[in-house]
Design an enzyme around this catalytic site. Structure first.
Site, PDB file in Angstrom:
ATOM      1  N   SER A 571       0.825  -1.202   0.000  1.00  0.00           N
ATOM      2  CA  SER A 571       0.000   0.000   0.000  1.00  0.00           C
ATOM      3  C   SER A 571       0.858   1.250   0.000  1.00  0.00           C
ATOM      4  O   SER A 571       2.044   1.218   0.345  1.00  0.00           O
ATOM      5  CB  SER A 571      -0.883  -0.015   1.249  1.00  0.00           C
ATOM      6  OG  SER A 571      -1.394   1.263   1.492  1.00  0.00           O
ATOM      7  N   TYR A 584      -1.834  -0.433  10.020  1.00  0.00           N
ATOM      8  CA  TYR A 584      -1.905  -0.935   8.645  1.00  0.00           C
ATOM      9  C   TYR A 584      -0.564  -0.731   7.921  1.00  0.00           C
ATOM     10  O   TYR A 584      -0.057  -1.627   7.255  1.00  0.00           O
ATOM     11  CB  TYR A 584      -3.024  -0.196   7.899  1.00  0.00           C
ATOM     12  CG  TYR A 584      -3.230  -0.653   6.472  1.00  0.00           C
ATOM     13  CD1 TYR A 584      -3.521  -1.980   6.171  1.00  0.00           C
ATOM     14  CD2 TYR A 584      -3.135   0.254   5.410  1.00  0.00           C
ATOM     15  CE1 TYR A 584      -3.708  -2.393   4.862  1.00  0.00           C
ATOM     16  CE2 TYR A 584      -3.327  -0.156   4.102  1.00  0.00           C
ATOM     17  CZ  TYR A 584      -3.610  -1.482   3.827  1.00  0.00           C
ATOM     18  OH  TYR A 584      -3.796  -1.885   2.536  1.00  0.00           O
TER      19      TYR A 584
END
Ligand SMILES: [Zn+2]
Length: 686
Positions: A571, A584
């Protein structure tokens, strides 16, 4: 074998087709063709044909006599009237006066004689149907007939069994010469119900569709009954190791041995897809002490050769704990197979005047004692066809050996069939897609990005397996792809689940070439205050999940020995942390490093590792509700929120899928991160 004729179904076919202006005769021709086609003991994969002689108006409205004959290679079980193209009968019959007829000329005459110019090519056995007088003709390669005619004394057994009800045609390759020979033999005794073609199959005739079809059933039933008499026990079992290795250990080794480096593109391999079969009958066959004799005796009917080649590969039995030995032996067996095939080609090509081009020398069927059989092909569909035909051959050869000794046509006759342009034409000439023969596994396959990626890989020719902890989501995504896509339940946070999922992929396709490790989920929390459990949970999925998947894939890739491709969904967070998004971003940053570690450790094995760095893609992670909240919080429209990047363009799951596909095709790229975010300088990699 029982007749499948049902009066009410026959009438229903007549009524249904009458609405389209189809005649009663043609409707019944379709009905009994389907009856034959649905029984695998009679017909498999285009291996039979039927015809009807009738009259029809041509394009100018003039009534002409025609032969409606099954189109070449079409499926009898699902045939429609258009699958039986009408050809002008008088023209076909005139050809019988010729001494010889070249294939190209026959094809041109056929096409020029079709009533419908766009109709499919008629069956390669068209002239046999045309030269016989009967209104209805059925032809099959029925298993029971083959077990009887594939014998040194097959003609004598048939003569005794059928007592004048059929005439016997000695083996002649399908085509013009066989059609003439069969017609001559028929005319010498015109009261027969059919013709048995030695080492090939059976034709029956009738004045009605039912008479013709039921003669086929009756004559095949007699052969089945004969096979039940005076059987000897087959086969005597060979000595096998105590512990046979499991399918998921054997298949990747076999698949690797049957792969070839692409001569034209460095780093590229030509892989095969595998289709595995095992049953008591198959094991009895592959475990036989005399396997080397009866498995190498040739095809059960000439039509099989283009799908199975003339002989299967035979390996040693794979012994658990001794897989290195199996790998060496399998590689040697494939090398021997190729050398034998090339020598066979050279011998017979010389006889044919040196005009043929050699097909690839790789096996299409592999027999593994102790385990079962594999069909091989450049797609799952082709592998299944090869396995179906191999399974059928096992049955035919077993029965042949039980009443005598299996014998095929000669090697020269097999070559003439294998390299007959009209047979090769059945395989089609469509160009292969870039990922043909490749097996791709996509985790998070039930999600938006995973499903789009699986779809893109399937469209590029790969066989795809969609892994997801939500089995139904994976199944729905697989169904939408509409191919042989496989859906497998897999929780990437559980090592056993990952192991089982990969074993299922290997069992279904034979191995793994590409993995798109995409499963993930987002956790939030301010890093100084976040609960350690949250952080650990995120690491379990967003780091260890990728590691488990990559490790399972690498094990299979190394067993294949043909390189591989690991792709990861990392990501923006991995390089550009957002506020309160540490839980995350941290494991994703570790995963970015993981990509590079795999690139370093497995580059020498030809295994590439790359990643896609996507941002703001509408998906299960970035839901519509989440988008609505975030855009509202920022005081912008949803569209502006999603396209808030340098290019001002919304990034979609399809864009991410294309980036993964691109990386899979870039054979000289490893350790790369491709950014798909519309442009975000703060997240630009340096
Ligand atoms: Zn045939």
């Amino acid at each position: 074998m029982k007749s499948g004729w049902v009066d009410s179904e026959a009438q229903a076919a007549i009524d249904r087709y009458a609405r389209d202006g189809i005649s009663r005769d043609l409707a019944l021709r379709v009905y009994t063709t389907r009856l034959l086609g649905r029984d695998p003991k009679l017909v498999l994969h285009g291996g039979g044909n039927t015809s009807l002689k009738t009259t029809m108006p041509d394009l100018l409205g003039e009534e002409v006599a025609v032969l409606c004959v099954k189109g070449s290679g079409s499926d009898m079980a699902a045939i429609e009237p258009a699958g039986l193209p009408a050809v002008r009968l008088d023209r076909l019959r005139k050809l019988r006066a010729r001494a010889a007829l070249a294939d190209e000329e026959l094809v041109r005459i056929q096409r020029a004689s079709l009533l419908e110019p766009a109709a499919p090519n008629p069956s390669v056995e068209i002239l046999l149907h045309a030269f016989l007088p009967h209104k209805f003709i059925d032809h099959t390669h029925a298993n029971a007939i083959l077990s009887i005619v594939d014998q040194p004394d097959g003609e004598a057994i048939c003569a005794g069994l059928y007592d004048g009800r059929v005439s016997i045609v000695p083996y002649v390759m399908p085509g013009f010469a066989l059609a003439k020979r069969a017609a001559d033999i028929y005319e010498a005794k015109p009261d027969v119900e059919g013709l048995i073609l030695h080492k090939h199959g059976i034709f029956t005739f009738g004045e009605s569709a039912r008479e013709d079809y039921e003669r086929m059933i009756a004559l095949v039933t007699l052969a089945e009954e004969r096979l039940q008499k005076n059987r000897k026990a087959v086969f005597v079992t060979a000595q096998l190791p105590q512990a046979i290795a499991p399918l998921d250990a054997v298949a990747p080794i076999l698949r690797g041995a049957c792969s070839r480096k692409d001569d034209k593109i460095e780093g590229a391999w030509r892989h095969m897809i595998l289709d595995f079969r095992a049953s008591p009958a198959i094991l009895n066959f592959v475990n036989g002490a005399e396997l080397a004799r009866y498995s190498q005796a040739g095809v059960v009917t000439p039509d099989h050769t283009i799908r199975t080649k003339n002989w299967p590969l035979v390996t040693v039995a794979p012994e658990r704990e001794r897989m290195d030995d199996f790998k060496r032996a399998a590689q040697a067996a494939v090398t021997d197979f190729g050398e034998r095939y090339q020598a066979y080609f050279a011998r017979h090509n010389a006889r044919a005047g040196g005009i043929k081009r050699a097909l690839d020398p790789l096996p299409r069927v592999a027999l593994v004692p102790g385990l079962g059989l594999f069909g091989l092909g450049r797609s799952k569909e082709d592998a299944k066809i090869a396995a179906d035909l191999a399974q059928c051959a096992v049955e035919i050869i077993t029965d042949a050996e039980a009443i005598g000794r299996f014998e095929s046509i000669s090697e020269a006759e097999m070559f003439d069939m294998e390299y007959w342009p009209l047979e090769q034409a059945k395989l089609g000439t469509a160009a292969e897609k870039p990922l043909a023969g490749e097996i791709a596994v996509i985790t998070g396959g039930g999600g938006t990005i995973g499903a789009a990626t699986a779809k893109a890989f399937a469209a590029a020719g790969a066989e795809v397996a969609l892994l997801d902890c939500d089995e139904r989501a994976a199944a729905n995504a697989a169904k939408a792809i509409g191919t042989a896509a496989l859906a497998v339940k897999c929780d990437v946070t559980d090592a056993a689940s990952v192991g089982e999922a990969f074993a299922r992929v290997v069992a279904a396709f034979g191995g793994v070439d590409i993995v798109v490790s995409n499963a993930g989920a987002a956790w939030q929390g301010r890093i100084g205050e976040v609960d350690e459990d949250v952080l650990r949970k995120s690491f379990e999925l967003n780091f260890y999940g990728h590691q488990r998947v990559a490790q399972a894939a690498v094990k299979i890739m190394l067993a294949q020995g043909t390189g591989g491709c690991l792709l990861f969904n990392v990501s923006k967070q991995a390089v550009n942390p957002g506020p309160n998004f540490g839980p995350y971003g941290l494991p994703k940053a570790a995963t970015l490093f993981l990509v590079r570690q795999y690139a370093v450790d497995y580059g020498a094995d030809g295994i590439r590792a790359n990643a896609v760095n996507a941002d703001r893609v509408r998906s299960g992670l970035l839901t519509d509700t989440f988008i609505a909240e975030r855009s509202k919080a920022r005081g912008v429209s949803e569209k502006d929120y999603l396209s808030g990047n340098l290019l001002g363009r919304e990034v979609t799951a399809d864009d991410v899928a294309q980036a993964f596909l691109h990386q899979a095709l870039e054979l000289k790229t490893t350790g790369d991160v491709t950014t798909v975010d519309g442009g975000n300088i703060a997240a630009a990699l340096r």
